[in-house]
Each structure stands twice: as C-alpha cells, then as structure tokens.
Write a protein that holds these residues in place. Structure first.
Motif, mmCIF file in Angstrom:
data_model
loop_
_atom_site.group_PDB
_atom_site.id
_atom_site.type_symbol
_atom_site.label_atom_id
_atom_site.label_comp_id
_atom_site.label_asym_id
_atom_site.label_seq_id
_atom_site.Cartn_x
_atom_site.Cartn_y
_atom_site.Cartn_z
ATOM 1 N N HIS A 88 27.699 26.314 -121.426
ATOM 2 C CA HIS A 88 29.169 25.671 -122.606
ATOM 3 C C HIS A 88 28.647 26.902 -123.529
ATOM 4 O O HIS A 88 29.401 26.898 -124.630
ATOM 5 C CB HIS A 88 28.996 24.203 -122.345
ATOM 6 N N ASP A 126 35.146 22.015 -124.513
ATOM 7 C CA ASP A 126 36.285 22.665 -124.426
ATOM 8 C C ASP A 126 36.989 22.677 -125.164
ATOM 9 O O ASP A 126 37.118 23.712 -125.688
ATOM 10 C CB ASP A 126 36.637 22.618 -122.566
ATOM 11 N N ARG A 161 36.131 24.082 -128.349
ATOM 12 C CA ARG A 161 35.963 25.125 -128.604
ATOM 13 C C ARG A 161 36.756 26.479 -128.671
ATOM 14 O O ARG A 161 37.058 27.239 -129.766
ATOM 15 C CB ARG A 161 34.835 25.498 -127.449
ATOM 16 N N LYS A 211 30.175 29.914 -123.138
ATOM 17 C CA LYS A 211 31.414 29.390 -122.910
ATOM 18 C C LYS A 211 31.740 30.179 -125.309
ATOM 19 O O LYS A 211 32.944 30.826 -125.528
ATOM 20 C CB LYS A 211 32.016 28.642 -122.662
ATOM 21 N N ASP A 216 32.601 18.743 -120.408
ATOM 22 C CA ASP A 216 33.932 19.718 -120.430
ATOM 23 C C ASP A 216 34.829 19.410 -121.476
ATOM 24 O O ASP A 216 35.330 19.623 -122.449
ATOM 25 C CB ASP A 216 34.564 19.824 -119.212
#
Length: 453
Positions: free
Chosen positions: A403, A364, A367, A406, A360
């Motif tokens: 992931h 994260d 992204r 996402k 993460d």
C-alpha cells in the motif's frame, strides 16, 4: 435461530416508525389507565392537592386541545427537519449512512414522545364530561398530559441540538466507526492487544470434490449465517459444507450459495435445512459484516474528495478513523475459516474477512480519489504507520508495504510541487521505517523531486 432473530431485529430497528409506534400504543394504554384511576379515586379526595390540575370541564378541554395541537405541530416539525437532515446527509456523505440515522434510538424516541403525547391528550379529552347529571374531569390524567407536554418540550430542545450535531461530518464519521468497532467486538470478542495473525489466514481453499450446490432461493445480500447450526447439520449428516459467498456478499437467486460434499449423503431435505441457516435481505448489515462498516466510513472520504464537495479535511478525518478500524481488526483473534465439530472433524469451510481485504478496502479508494491532495496522502501514510505499530507478522507488513508503494506511485503522478513531494518523501521514510525497512528499501519508494506527469 438466534442469528435470524438478530437480523430481524436489526431490520425492525432501522424502521424510523418502530419506536414511535410502540410509544403511541403506550400513550393509548396510559390514557386509559389514568382515566380509570380517576374514576376509581374520584375528584373530591384529590382536588385540594396544589400541583394537580384544578379547573373545570371547560378548562380541561382547552388544556388538552392545546396540548394535542402543540404535539401535532411538533411532530410535523420533527418530520420536516428529519427529511431535510436525511437529504443533506445523503447528498454530502452518501446514501449508505441514511440507515444509521433512521435507526438512531434517540430520534425515534423523540418522535414517539410527541405522537404518544398527542394520542394521550386526545383520549383523555374524549373522557371529559360536562352534563347536568354527569360531570367528569379526570384531574390526574390531565395533570399527566401537562407533565408529558413539558417532557416533550425538553425532548424537542434535545432533538434540535442532536440534529445540528448529526449533520456534522465528524459526528457522522465517528458514529459509523463506533458501530463498526461494536460489530468487530461482537464478532471477534477476543482482543489480543497485538497482531492476531495466524499462518494460513490469507489462503483460499479449493472447491470440494463430488459436491452438490446449495442454490439461493432469493436475490439479495447475505446478512447472517447460523454458524453453530450449520456445523451441527454437517456433523449429523457427516458432510462438509463450503461457503461460496461471504457474509455481506450479493447472491442471485438460483446461483450457488454453498456446496456440500459428498454427494451421496445429500438430499433435498438437507439442502433445504442448510439454506435456512442463511438470512438474505435487501441491505447489508454492519452487525454481521464489519467490512460494510468500513465501506460506509470510506464512502464519506470518497464523497468528500469528489469535485462537487472538494473537502480534503473531511477525507483526512475519515482516513484517521479508517486506520483505527484496521488496527482494531488486526489485533483481534480471527477464527479459522476451517470450522470443526466437537470431534475435531472438518465440517465447514467458511469465507471470513482477511487482513488484506480489510486493508485494501480501507486504503485503496481513498488513495485513488485523493492522490492529488497532499493532506490526504500524508493522512494515508500516517494511518499505515499507526497500523504498522500494531502488526508483527511479516506477511501483514508486506501487505502494508504494497500500500505504501501504491500511494507513492499515485502521489508521484498527481503531486507536482517539489516542496510537497519532499514532505511526502519524509512521511514515506517514516512509513518504511515503521515496517522494518531500511533506507536502501525506502529509496525505491521516494518521489523524484521532478514531477512525472
């Protein structure tokens, strides 16, 4: 004790004047020693040696004054260049990386060499005498000053080359990544060469019953914890200690740092001993907190993707290095959060890094801020493909699949061009294939060729 000393050493190293201060004292001692050697040997036995300084008192003063002036100017230039480099580094790559620069040993040695030579020349100059009844010219010491000046000139050339390299994005990213790899290697030295997953390593353990809190006596970041000492204390008192905040976590004075059970075996003296196993400081330390190292690398990508920078190439490079850090973590044998004593009795419930937290942290924010850049999206998927090659456990693959999902959803909203969306789809298929998912699963992750936004 060892962990405390390590934290103290890291804090001392981060001070830019630490090594320069040592070299100044070394220059003072060397000057005194060389002058005393000159007094003991005398000028006549060595005056004929070709490579020694052979001038008189007036020439000696001129040489030493020139060297001292030059060293003062070089030190001033070095300070100025360093300040400019720090400003550029902070503006372009984020303030968290400044400590990497200030604690760089080479930078400190260069500055220390200039200051040490300056002090050396001044002290030798002070010893030169040209009186009717007493003339003293320390030939060996003056020759040493000339040699130190030549060495300083070489260091100055090296410093300029290093400064130019140190403000380049690739060098900064690589330096931060190397420091994080070193921290991972130090904390988790057993490399399995394959997925280091163990069942239950992602689980959170419930609070202890009948527990007494260990309240923090300071506000700051948890830098280190003396694990062995804590287990010894818990074993001796026959208690269980549960960490309430991880290494690298921010703790406020008066809030629970840990909890101890059972209450009947706890007194203030024991709570004080447990408190002393922690080291609290103003800064996070990569040495005991590799997640902070990953954060530093990710920050470079986030800064590069800001509207003021708009540098997707740097973000792509950062994403590649971040993927390598995730792979390094995934292939390490991570100690269980349940720490036992020598009898096999549970003594400490720790809060250690998990693969989910690392993944993460790595993916994260890149992204979130880079989903409108095709190059960044492709780099994220490439990194996940490389990480997928290092993991075997299905729970970790599920984390990577989440992931991919996402990234797919973010790209579907931010990338309008059909050609770009097709390029992302090709990479999505490869990512799902590397995670052991078939074409039917991959179809749910593909971007529609028509822009959703």
């Amino acid at each position: 004790m060892i962990e405390t000393l390590k934290a103290w050493w890291q804090e001392l190293r981060s001070q830019i004047l630490f090594i320069p201060g040592l070299l100044v004292f070394f220059g003072m001692g060397l000057a005194v020693a060389m002058v005393e050697i000159d007094r003991s040997v005398g000028a006549e036995p060595i005056r004929g040696i070709p490579w020694l300084f052979g001038g008189g008192a007036s020439g000696a003063r001129d040489v030493l004054a020139t060297i001292a002036t030059a060293m003062a100017q070089l030190a001033g230039i070095t300070f100025s260049v360093t300040i400019v480099a720090l400003a550029l580094r902070s503006q372009q790559f984020g303030p968290r990386l400044l400590r990497n620069f200030t604690r760089d040993t080479a930078n400190q040695v260069v500055l220390g060499t200039f200051l040490g030579t300056f002090v050396y020349a001044l002290l030798v100059l002070r010893s030169v005498r040209d009186l009717e009844d007493a003339t003293f010219v320390p030939l060996l010491a003056i020759t040493g000053a000339i040699l130190l000046a030549l060495v300083s000139l070489g260091f100055f050339i090296f410093f300029i080359d290093k400064i130019v390299d140190s403000i380049q994005a690739t060098s900064i990213i690589a330096q931060a990544a190397e420091e994080t790899h070193a921290a991972i290697d130090s904390l988790f030295p057993e490399s399995l060469g394959e997925d280091g997953y163990t069942e239950g390593d992602e689980l959170e353990h419930p609070p202890l019953a009948d527990a007494v809190p260990v309240l923090s006596r300071e506000t700051g970041y948890i830098q280190t914890l003396a694990n062995k000492k804590l287990i010894e204390l818990a074993s001796k008192a026959d208690i269980v200690v549960r960490m309430e905040a991880p290494i690298g976590g921010f703790i406020v004075k008066g809030t629970p740092l840990a909890s101890v059970s059972p209450r009947s075996r706890v007194d203030e003296k024991l709570l004080s001993k447990i408190w002393k196993t922690y080291q609290i400081g103003r800064h996070r330390s990569v040495t005991s907190d590799p997640e902070f190292g990953i954060r530093q690398v990710v920050d470079v990508a986030v800064k590069a993707l800001s509207p003021s920078m708009n540098d997707p190439t740097t973000a792509v490079t950062t994403t590649e290095y971040v993927g390598a850090l995730v792979i390094d973590f995934a292939t390490r044998s991570i100690p269980s959060n349940l720490r036992m004593d020598y009898r096999g009795t549970l003594r400490v419930i720790a809060i250690g890094p998990t693969f989910r937290q690392v993944a993460d942290l790595a993916f994260d924010q890149i992204r979130e801020y880079g989903s409108d850049s095709v190059a960044v999206v492709l780099a994220l998927l490439d990194s996940i493909i490389r990480v997928a090659g290092a993991v075997r456990a299905e729970p970790r693959k599920e984390i990577l699949v989440s992931h991919v999902w996402k990234i797919s959803r973010a790209a579907a909203k931010a990338i309008p061009d059909p050609v770009d969306r097709e390029a992302v789809n090709r990479r999505l298929r490869l990512a799902m294939e590397s995670l052991g998912r078939g074409e039917s699963d991959a179809m749910h992750y593909l971007l529609p060729l028509k822009h959703e936004g």
